[in-house]
Design a protein around this motif. Sequence first.
Motif, PDB file in Angstrom:
ATOM      1  N   PHE A 156       0.821  -1.216   0.000  1.00 15.88           N
ATOM      2  CA  PHE A 156       0.000   0.000   0.000  1.00 15.88           C
ATOM      3  C   PHE A 156       0.851   1.261   0.000  1.00 15.88           C
ATOM      4  O   PHE A 156       0.652   2.175   0.772  1.00 15.88           O
ATOM      5  N   ARG A 161      -2.026   2.394  -3.269  1.00 13.09           N
ATOM      6  CA  ARG A 161      -3.085   3.317  -2.863  1.00 13.09           C
ATOM      7  C   ARG A 161      -3.873   3.814  -4.072  1.00 13.09           C
ATOM      8  O   ARG A 161      -5.107   3.951  -4.010  1.00 13.09           O
ATOM      9  N   ALA A 164      -6.148   1.119  -5.261  1.00 14.60           N
ATOM     10  CA  ALA A 164      -7.280   1.041  -4.345  1.00 14.60           C
ATOM     11  C   ALA A 164      -8.311   2.118  -4.657  1.00 14.60           C
ATOM     12  O   ALA A 164      -9.527   1.870  -4.624  1.00 14.60           O
ATOM     13  N   ALA A 176      -6.641  -4.153   2.051  1.00 12.53           N
ATOM     14  CA  ALA A 176      -5.229  -3.997   1.702  1.00 12.53           C
ATOM     15  C   ALA A 176      -4.354  -4.568   2.800  1.00 12.53           C
ATOM     16  O   ALA A 176      -4.712  -4.565   3.976  1.00 12.53           O
ATOM     17  N   ALA A 178      -0.611  -3.799   4.153  1.00 12.73           N
ATOM     18  CA  ALA A 178       0.475  -2.823   4.060  1.00 12.73           C
ATOM     19  C   ALA A 178       1.735  -3.394   4.683  1.00 12.73           C
ATOM     20  O   ALA A 178       1.680  -4.114   5.676  1.00 12.73           O
TER      21      ALA A 178
END
Length: 325
Positions: A156, A161, A164, A176, A178
């Motif tokens: 992420f 991002r 997403a 997600a 990360a």
Amino acid sequence: MKIAVLDGYSLETGKGSPWTPLGEFAEYVVYDRTPAEATVERSAGAEVLVTNKVVIGEAELAQLPDVKLIAVTAAGTNVVDHAAAGKRGIPVCNTPAYGTDAVAQHVFALILELCRRTSLHHASVLDGEWSRRGDFCYWLTPQMELTGKTLGVFGFGNLGRRVAELGHAFRMNVIACAHRETEEPGWAPFEFVSKEELFRRADVISLHCPLTEETRGLVCAETLAMMKPGALLINTARGPVVNSRDAAEALRSGRLGGFGTDVLEQEPPAADEPLFTAPNVIITPHIAWATDGARGNIVNITLENIRAWRRGEPQNVVNRGFLKS
């Protein structure tokens, strides 16, 4: 000062050399491609080396005492030995976030192709299928809609991002995983989850992690077995993150519903690449990053990396922990 660009071909656009601005610094030379055996000879006397895929390791650096900066025209820098460069006080600079939008859009090009198979239907129309059928419409594959499906984003950073965000725009439920602590986006539904939960819950998984010893072979028989039967997998990260043989077997068994990838374990691939004969796979030749805009960004960031280094303020340094004080 001399600058040697060791593999400049990938940033050419046909609109004049993108490397002309290097003239502001001093002498420069650009090679389209550099075979391994010519790396030292072509780099000799250069203070700045610019590379994309040409390997610069301990053996090469030991023979290149003049090198003061290595500029990598990519986000990934595994072609350079960070420790060997750091031992000699050589910063290694990359070009982060140059193609965030380009790659994110390619991710969805692959997803949508797997969902709707537009190229397959286009080819069938040109082959006369629509004319022969006599009906106002037909479809050769199931037509999958993204609305309400769960998108799992593994990694992420800036790119994960952005993917997403696009998934959210398609009204997908986004989860997600990360690699480091980061803020949640300002929209919902969104949830941070573990690797295992992401693989279990997602209808579509998009990979956005660097290639490390931890991520090499991340997608293998074990993680593929966690996935929902028929789920889709997208890889625009690095080829070795996915075990090709295991992915091909999962496609043949139906465990994996489709695989869209812009990268492979070996590039260029061997003729017997297992994915070439697997069903429901879309492979593009490492082009997600290659829009004209993204390539222009790479050149501009590389130029600014060199300027910052000359000011004594190197930026985008990826081997700070290795640099000698």
